[in-house]
Every structure is written in C-alpha cells, then in structure tokens.
Design a protein around this motif. Structure first.
Motif, PDB file in Angstrom:
ATOM      1  N   ARG A   1      37.876  64.486  66.548  1.00 54.54           N
ATOM      2  CA  ARG A   1      36.928  63.425  66.150  1.00 54.54           C
ATOM      3  C   ARG A   1      36.072  62.947  67.322  1.00 54.54           C
ATOM      4  O   ARG A   1      34.921  62.571  67.134  1.00 54.54           O
ATOM      5  N   PHE A   2      36.655  62.934  68.502  1.00 48.97           N
ATOM      6  CA  PHE A   2      35.953  62.459  69.692  1.00 48.97           C
ATOM      7  C   PHE A   2      35.596  63.643  70.580  1.00 48.97           C
ATOM      8  O   PHE A   2      36.337  64.637  70.656  1.00 48.97           O
ATOM      9  N   THR A   3      34.471  63.509  71.295  1.00 51.34           N
ATOM     10  CA  THR A   3      34.053  64.528  72.247  1.00 51.34           C
ATOM     11  C   THR A   3      33.651  63.860  73.553  1.00 51.34           C
ATOM     12  O   THR A   3      32.801  62.973  73.558  1.00 51.34           O
ATOM     13  N   ILE A   4      34.273  64.297  74.641  1.00 53.49           N
ATOM     14  CA  ILE A   4      33.941  63.777  75.956  1.00 53.49           C
ATOM     15  C   ILE A   4      32.990  64.743  76.646  1.00 53.49           C
ATOM     16  O   ILE A   4      33.111  65.978  76.498  1.00 53.49           O
ATOM     17  N   SER A   5      32.042  64.187  77.394  1.00 49.25           N
ATOM     18  CA  SER A   5      31.126  65.020  78.159  1.00 49.25           C
ATOM     19  C   SER A   5      30.668  64.232  79.377  1.00 49.25           C
ATOM     20  O   SER A   5      30.842  63.013  79.442  1.00 49.25           O
ATOM     21  N   ARG A   6      30.108  64.948  80.346  1.00 47.24           N
ATOM     22  CA  ARG A   6      29.651  64.287  81.563  1.00 47.24           C
ATOM     23  C   ARG A   6      28.389  64.948  82.080  1.00 47.24           C
ATOM     24  O   ARG A   6      28.203  66.148  81.922  1.00 47.24           O
ATOM     25  N   ASP A   7      27.570  64.135  82.695  1.00 50.53           N
ATOM     26  CA  ASP A   7      26.372  64.591  83.388  1.00 50.53           C
ATOM     27  C   ASP A   7      26.657  64.461  84.870  1.00 50.53           C
ATOM     28  O   ASP A   7      26.658  63.353  85.409  1.00 50.53           O
ATOM     29  N   ASN A   8      26.940  65.583  85.527  1.00 45.85           N
ATOM     30  CA  ASN A   8      27.347  65.540  86.929  1.00 45.85           C
ATOM     31  C   ASN A   8      26.222  65.100  87.856  1.00 45.85           C
ATOM     32  O   ASN A   8      26.481  64.540  88.923  1.00 45.85           O
ATOM     33  N   VAL A   9      24.995  65.368  87.466  1.00 50.19           N
ATOM     34  CA  VAL A   9      23.873  64.958  88.310  1.00 50.19           C
ATOM     35  C   VAL A   9      23.691  63.443  88.259  1.00 50.19           C
ATOM     36  O   VAL A   9      23.510  62.782  89.279  1.00 50.19           O
TER      37      VAL A   9
END
Length: 115
Positions: A66-74
């Motif tokens: 149900r949940f999705t984690i993501s990241r913008d390293n810049v």
C-alpha cells in the motif's frame, strides 16, 4: 545543525491517498539511510519503511503493498506515497536520516484516517 522538515500530512477518509515529504538540509555527511516511522499515543514508535543508498527498501508488513518509499538523492528529500489508507494508519509520521556519524529526526506530521 541538520534539519528535517516533513509535510503532506492531513485528514483523509479510508481508502484515500496521501504523499508525505521530508526535506533534509544542512546534513554534514553522506546520508546512508532514510526512513519513515510512525507513532500513536501510548505506543512505541514503529518503522514504516526505509530506503538505503543502494536503493534497497524495506516495509512493515502492515503497509507492504500500500505504501511506497522513495528518495531524491540530489535534493535530499524523502517521500512516502500512502495508498488505500486505513484508520489504523492514523499516527504521527516521522522522518529519520542516518549518516555515518549521526541520526536525525524530523518533528513529525499528523496523518488521520477517519470517515
């Protein structure tokens, strides 16, 4: 001093979606792991999802699928896309950043799921 600022919390009905953001600034060293935790009154803070520098992700069983984690390293920004929200997802959600030498927490953002 590092600063983590969460945003995106709010009041939604069951089945709806929210997207949380956590902007990290003034972090002196490389970020290894970023994660979302949540806490309800009277209970321990629990891990919701984490993401490593490698991109490897981990989810609590209660949110997997149900949940999705993501990241913008810049931009040093962490996200949590929360779909199909349930009343039991109601909590204060905290962002955590781990570097080689330190751990930082945000102030939290309230998520309330109620009809």
């Amino acid at each position: 001093q590092a600063q983590l600022v969460e945003s995106g919390g709010g009041l939604v009905q069951p089945g709806e979606s929210l997207r949380l953001s956590c902007a990290a600034s003034r972090v002196a060293s490389e970020i290894n792991q970023m994660a979302w935790y949540r806490q309800v009154p009277g209970k321990q803070r629990e891990l919701v999802a984490s993401i490593e520098n490698s991109g490897a992700k981990d989810y609590a069983d209660s949110v997997n699928g149900r949940f999705t984690i993501s990241r913008d390293n810049v931009a040093n920004t962490l996200y949590l896309q929360m779909n199909s929200l349930k009343p039991e997802d109601t909590a204060v959600y905290y962002c955590r950043v781990v570097t080689w030498t330190n751990m930082y927490w945000g102030q939290g953002t309230q998520v309330t799921v109620s009809s």
